[in-house]
Design a protein around this motif. Structure first.
Motif, short mmCIF file in Angstrom:
data_model
loop_
_atom_site.label_atom_id
_atom_site.label_comp_id
_atom_site.label_asym_id
_atom_site.label_seq_id
_atom_site.Cartn_x
_atom_site.Cartn_y
_atom_site.Cartn_z
N LEU A 170 0.87 -1.17 0.00
CA LEU A 170 0.00 0.00 0.00
C LEU A 170 0.90 1.22 0.00
O LEU A 170 1.79 1.34 0.85
N VAL A 171 0.71 2.12 -0.97
CA VAL A 171 1.62 3.24 -1.17
C VAL A 171 0.83 4.54 -1.30
O VAL A 171 -0.19 4.58 -1.97
N LEU A 172 1.33 5.59 -0.67
CA LEU A 172 0.80 6.94 -0.85
C LEU A 172 1.49 7.48 -2.09
O LEU A 172 2.69 7.74 -2.09
N VAL A 173 0.74 7.64 -3.18
CA VAL A 173 1.31 7.91 -4.50
C VAL A 173 1.37 9.41 -4.79
O VAL A 173 0.40 10.13 -4.59
N HIS A 174 2.54 9.83 -5.28
CA HIS A 174 2.76 11.21 -5.73
C HIS A 174 3.09 11.18 -7.21
O HIS A 174 3.53 10.15 -7.73
N ARG A 175 2.88 12.31 -7.91
CA ARG A 175 3.23 12.38 -9.33
C ARG A 175 4.71 12.10 -9.55
O ARG A 175 5.10 11.48 -10.52
N ASP A 176 5.55 12.57 -8.64
CA ASP A 176 6.97 12.28 -8.69
C ASP A 176 7.20 10.96 -7.94
O ASP A 176 6.98 10.90 -6.73
N PRO A 177 7.61 9.90 -8.63
CA PRO A 177 7.74 8.60 -7.96
C PRO A 177 8.71 8.60 -6.78
O PRO A 177 8.57 7.79 -5.87
N SER A 178 9.69 9.49 -6.77
CA SER A 178 10.63 9.51 -5.65
C SER A 178 10.00 10.07 -4.38
O SER A 178 10.57 9.93 -3.30
N LEU A 179 8.83 10.69 -4.48
CA LEU A 179 8.15 11.22 -3.30
C LEU A 179 7.05 10.30 -2.78
O LEU A 179 6.40 10.61 -1.80
N SER A 180 6.81 9.17 -3.45
CA SER A 180 5.80 8.22 -2.99
C SER A 180 6.26 7.59 -1.68
O SER A 180 7.44 7.37 -1.46
N VAL A 181 5.28 7.30 -0.81
CA VAL A 181 5.58 6.82 0.55
C VAL A 181 4.93 5.45 0.76
O VAL A 181 3.72 5.31 0.59
N PRO A 182 5.71 4.43 1.16
CA PRO A 182 5.11 3.12 1.48
C PRO A 182 4.38 3.18 2.82
O PRO A 182 4.88 3.76 3.78
N LEU A 183 3.20 2.59 2.85
CA LEU A 183 2.41 2.58 4.09
C LEU A 183 2.31 1.18 4.70
O LEU A 183 2.31 1.03 5.91
N LEU A 184 2.17 0.18 3.84
CA LEU A 184 1.98 -1.19 4.32
C LEU A 184 2.58 -2.14 3.29
O LEU A 184 2.27 -2.02 2.10
N VAL A 185 3.42 -3.05 3.73
CA VAL A 185 4.06 -3.99 2.82
C VAL A 185 3.83 -5.40 3.33
O VAL A 185 4.00 -5.66 4.51
N GLY A 186 3.45 -6.29 2.41
CA GLY A 186 3.35 -7.71 2.73
C GLY A 186 2.26 -8.07 3.70
O GLY A 186 2.53 -8.67 4.73
N ALA A 187 1.03 -7.76 3.40
CA ALA A 187 -0.10 -8.12 4.27
C ALA A 187 -1.01 -9.09 3.54
O ALA A 187 -0.92 -9.26 2.33
N GLU A 188 -1.91 -9.70 4.27
CA GLU A 188 -2.89 -10.61 3.68
C GLU A 188 -3.97 -9.81 2.94
O GLU A 188 -4.12 -8.61 3.18
N GLY A 189 -4.73 -10.45 2.09
CA GLY A 189 -5.71 -9.78 1.25
C GLY A 189 -6.77 -8.99 2.01
O GLY A 189 -7.03 -7.83 1.70
N ASP A 190 -7.40 -9.61 3.03
CA ASP A 190 -8.45 -8.93 3.79
C ASP A 190 -7.87 -7.77 4.61
O ASP A 190 -8.45 -6.69 4.67
N GLU A 191 -6.73 -8.02 5.24
CA GLU A 191 -6.09 -6.98 6.04
C GLU A 191 -5.64 -5.81 5.15
O GLU A 191 -5.77 -4.65 5.53
N LEU A 192 -5.18 -6.13 3.96
CA LEU A 192 -4.71 -5.11 3.03
C LEU A 192 -5.87 -4.24 2.55
O LEU A 192 -5.77 -3.01 2.51
N ASN A 193 -6.99 -4.86 2.21
CA ASN A 193 -8.17 -4.09 1.77
C ASN A 193 -8.73 -3.21 2.88
O ASN A 193 -9.17 -2.08 2.63
N GLU A 194 -8.72 -3.71 4.09
CA GLU A 194 -9.21 -2.93 5.23
C GLU A 194 -8.30 -1.73 5.50
O GLU A 194 -8.77 -0.60 5.69
N ALA A 195 -6.99 -1.96 5.47
CA ALA A 195 -6.04 -0.87 5.68
C ALA A 195 -6.10 0.15 4.54
O ALA A 195 -5.97 1.35 4.76
N TRP A 196 -6.34 -0.33 3.32
CA TRP A 196 -6.46 0.54 2.15
C TRP A 196 -7.60 1.54 2.33
O TRP A 196 -7.46 2.73 2.09
#
Length: 172
Positions: free
Chosen positions: A85-111
């Motif tokens: 799950l990533v906070l996306v910016h137009r400039d890819p170097s400014l994008s921020v990771p929020l959640l990495v490697g979660a299960e499907g249900d947990e990922l959708n809920e966090a999204w």
């Protein structure tokens, strides 16, 4: 400010956890992987209304302050094996990771939670196809050709008629 120990790409020694930030405990400060920075890490401060990215490039310290409203949305990236799950910016170097490697249900809920907290849309980048390549706008194409610029345009105007005058003809 609370500090959550998490890294993106580089896990600390003895830790088997991947990056998981709690959206309800903002502000948060954490380290993330940055291939351009010295030491390949950058420090990210995440607040409800702004994000501060701190890194050093070739020994020069910098802090980039970005409003959350400048981000395009919260995106779900990755493939079937690993999703993030990533906070996306137009400039890819400014994008921020929020959640990495979660299960499907947990990922959708966090999204949904991250999207609601930042008031940004949910972007599904896995389902998005790359845009067709656009032809480059040619600045010269819109101009008139040079030979037309040299030509004088004949204007429809009435010729003056001189009555009762004698015509003068020059002859060699």
């Amino acid at each position: 400010m609370r500090r959550q120990t998490a890294t993106c790409g580089v896990t600390p020694a003895g830790s088997s956890r991947s990056l998981r930030l709690d959206p309800l405990s903002l502000p948060v400060r954490f380290d993330a992987h940055d291939p351009r920075a010295d030491g390949y890490t950058r420090q990210i401060e995440l607040h409800r209304e702004r994000v501060v990215l701190r890194r050093a490039v070739h020994g020069m310290q910098m802090a980039i302050n970005v409003r959350v409203s400048d981000f395009t949305g919260v995106a779900l990236r990755g493939n079937d094996e690993a999703q993030a799950l990533v906070l996306v910016h137009r400039d890819p170097s400014l994008s921020v990771p929020l959640l990495v490697g979660a299960e499907g249900d947990e990922l959708n809920e966090a999204w949904a939670i991250w999207s609601e907290i930042f008031a940004l849309p949910q972007l599904d980048e896995g389902a998005r196809k790359p845009a067709a390549r656009r032809r480059r706008a040619n600045a010269i194409r819109a101009r008139r050709p040079k030979f037309l610029m040299r030509r004088r345009v004949a204007m429809a105007r009435e010729l003056t008629v001189h009555r009762e005058e004698r015509e003068i003809i020059a002859r060699n």
